[in-house]
Design an enzyme around this catalytic site. Sequence first.
Site, PDB file in Angstrom:
ATOM      1  N   MET A  41      -2.467  -7.796   6.389  1.00 47.02           N
ATOM      2  CA  MET A  41      -3.412  -8.656   5.671  1.00 47.02           C
ATOM      3  C   MET A  41      -2.799  -9.211   4.377  1.00 47.02           C
ATOM      4  SD  MET A  41      -6.736  -6.189   6.049  1.00 47.02           S
ATOM      5  CE  MET A  41      -7.080  -5.324   7.597  1.00 47.02           C
ATOM      6  N   SER A  42      -1.478  -9.285   4.343  1.00 44.77           N
ATOM      7  CA  SER A  42      -0.833  -9.733   3.093  1.00 44.77           C
ATOM      8  C   SER A  42       0.448 -10.491   3.400  1.00 44.77           C
ATOM      9  CB  SER A  42      -0.518  -8.499   2.233  1.00 44.77           C
ATOM     10  OG  SER A  42       0.471  -7.706   2.849  1.00 44.77           O
TER      11      SER A  42
ATOM     12  N   HIS B 222      -4.025   0.369  -4.705  1.00 47.18           N
ATOM     13  CA  HIS B 222      -3.265  -0.765  -5.225  1.00 47.18           C
ATOM     14  C   HIS B 222      -3.392  -0.808  -6.746  1.00 47.18           C
ATOM     15  CE1 HIS B 222      -2.945  -2.518  -1.193  1.00 47.18           C
ATOM     16  NE2 HIS B 222      -4.201  -2.205  -1.034  1.00 47.18           N
TER      17      HIS B 222
ATOM     18  N   TYR C  88      -8.726 -10.913   1.115  1.00 45.43           N
ATOM     19  CA  TYR C  88     -10.018 -10.349   1.527  1.00 45.43           C
ATOM     20  C   TYR C  88     -10.838  -9.800   0.363  1.00 45.43           C
ATOM     21  CZ  TYR C  88      -7.488  -5.842   1.449  1.00 45.43           C
ATOM     22  OH  TYR C  88      -6.727  -4.774   1.082  1.00 45.43           O
ATOM     23  N   GLU C  89     -10.209  -9.691  -0.796  1.00 47.12           N
ATOM     24  CA  GLU C  89     -10.975  -9.238  -1.962  1.00 47.12           C
ATOM     25  C   GLU C  89     -11.900 -10.345  -2.466  1.00 47.12           C
ATOM     26  OE1 GLU C  89      -8.637  -6.855  -4.905  1.00 47.12           O
ATOM     27  OE2 GLU C  89      -7.042  -7.125  -3.439  1.00 47.12           O
TER      28      GLU C  89
ATOM     29  N   HIS D  86      -5.309  -9.113  -2.575  1.00 44.78           N
ATOM     30  CA  HIS D  86      -5.466  -9.553  -1.185  1.00 44.78           C
ATOM     31  C   HIS D  86      -6.534 -10.651  -1.103  1.00 44.78           C
ATOM     32  CE1 HIS D  86      -3.596  -5.612  -0.750  1.00 44.78           C
ATOM     33  NE2 HIS D  86      -3.131  -6.045   0.409  1.00 44.78           N
TER      34      HIS D  86
ATOM     35  N   ASN E 283       0.256   2.425  11.596  1.00 44.68           N
ATOM     36  CA  ASN E 283      -0.640   2.766  12.710  1.00 44.68           C
ATOM     37  C   ASN E 283      -0.231   1.904  13.895  1.00 44.68           C
ATOM     38  OD1 ASN E 283      -1.928   0.782  10.690  1.00 44.68           O
ATOM     39  ND2 ASN E 283      -2.967   0.302  12.602  1.00 44.68           N
TER      40      ASN E 283
ATOM     41  N   HIS F  57      -8.179   3.399   6.189  1.00 42.38           N
ATOM     42  CA  HIS F  57      -7.267   2.965   5.121  1.00 42.38           C
ATOM     43  C   HIS F  57      -6.522   4.177   4.548  1.00 42.38           C
ATOM     44  CE1 HIS F  57      -5.622   0.566   1.928  1.00 42.38           C
ATOM     45  NE2 HIS F  57      -6.258   1.247   0.998  1.00 42.38           N
TER      46      HIS F  57
ATOM     47  N   ALA G 244       2.303  -2.528   4.450  1.00 40.54           N
ATOM     48  CA  ALA G 244       1.924  -1.632   5.535  1.00 40.54           C
ATOM     49  C   ALA G 244       1.364  -2.518   6.643  1.00 40.54           C
ATOM     50  CB  ALA G 244       0.853  -0.666   5.039  1.00 40.54           C
TER      51      ALA G 244
ATOM     52  N   SER H  38       0.806  -1.225   0.000  1.00 48.15           N
ATOM     53  CA  SER H  38       0.000   0.000   0.000  1.00 48.15           C
ATOM     54  C   SER H  38       0.837   1.273   0.000  1.00 48.15           C
ATOM     55  CB  SER H  38      -0.867   0.058   1.266  1.00 48.15           C
ATOM     56  OG  SER H  38      -1.614  -1.101   1.406  1.00 48.15           O
TER      57      SER H  38
HETATM   58  N1  HPA Z   1      -4.267  -4.217  10.934  1.00 48.15           N
HETATM   59  C1  HPA Z   1      -4.235  -5.016   9.843  1.00 48.15           C
HETATM   60  N2  HPA Z   1      -3.667  -4.668   8.714  1.00 48.15           N
HETATM   61  C2  HPA Z   1      -3.088  -3.461   8.630  1.00 48.15           C
HETATM   62  C3  HPA Z   1      -3.087  -2.578   9.718  1.00 48.15           C
HETATM   63  C4  HPA Z   1      -3.718  -2.986  10.935  1.00 48.15           C
HETATM   64  O1  HPA Z   1      -3.758  -2.254  11.938  1.00 48.15           O
HETATM   65  N3  HPA Z   1      -2.423  -1.463   9.305  1.00 48.15           N
HETATM   66  C5  HPA Z   1      -2.031  -1.672   8.033  1.00 48.15           C
HETATM   67  N4  HPA Z   1      -2.436  -2.884   7.607  1.00 48.15           N
END
Ligand code: HPA
Length: 277
Positions: free
Chosen positions: A214-215, A64, A88-89, A86, A238, A249, A116, A33
């Site tokens: 998530m990747s 993306h 989740y898509e 991903h 974060n 996001h 990220a 990302s």
């Molecule tokens: N959780 C999951 N995936 C992420 C996060 C998070 O806090 N930040 C960036 N990708």
Amino acid sequence: MSKSTLSEMIADAVKGIRKYTDLVPEIAMVLGSGLGSLADQVENPVEIPYKDIPGFPVSTVHGHVGSLVLGALEGHTVAILKGRIHYYEGRKMEEVIFPVRVLHALGAGTLVVTNAAGGIRDDLQVGDLMLITDHINFMGTNPLIGPNDDQIGPRFPPMSKAYTPKLQELARSLARELKMPLAEGVYVAMSGPSYETPAEIRMLKSFGADVVGMSTVPETIAAVHCGMQVVGISCVTNILHAGPSCDTHEDVLLAAAAAKPRFINLVRGIVREFQSV
Ligand code: HPA
């Protein structure tokens, strides 16, 4: 997926790419990302939209962009996946990892994965870069489930050194040279797309995870399966150690963009110092 075998699908994708270029990449990269602009620094680039490569899945997530960029960087030939699919898509795991398998088939022996991630460990701050030393697959599935193609890799690939120790050492010494702080730790992958609850963060912390995303884990497993070396870098976008993040996001993309110059410096350095083993 169609009835053709996986090896045939990979060969089709390679054939599609070979219509554009004969370049044999030493290093493959997956850019996460907001980090895609490294691909714009590639010399003599050949850029192929995913939609023009047979079998490549096309991403739908904002931030993306989907294209494969082949060319030269720091004296090495590279193939960069600008944007990733991903889980989740709603795509199948075999689609998520297909591009990595194709880059291996193009000749790449090494994969650089970036992402990220949310920082779980107390000392991590927004903007920190973290060398991934290991991972926890908590996605609830494994990308290698299903029939195994022995031409690609073994049925039961070991993951004891998924992130190549030599490349970790290279990243460490490079960060020292650049006087750039580089955290180290364990990346845990959740399926997403919902962010974590407070209870999940406590659980992940007690599991020994330092960052969550998530990747990356599917691509790393696929790369190790086919015999590639892997080096992974997370950008902490974060923090979660005080509880769940309220960041969106968009905040994640902004934090990744702010860390981009350091991130690019580090990845370019890894490529520059890279010597195939
Ligand atoms: N959780 C999951 N995936 C992420 C996060 C998070 O806090 N930040 C960036 N990708």
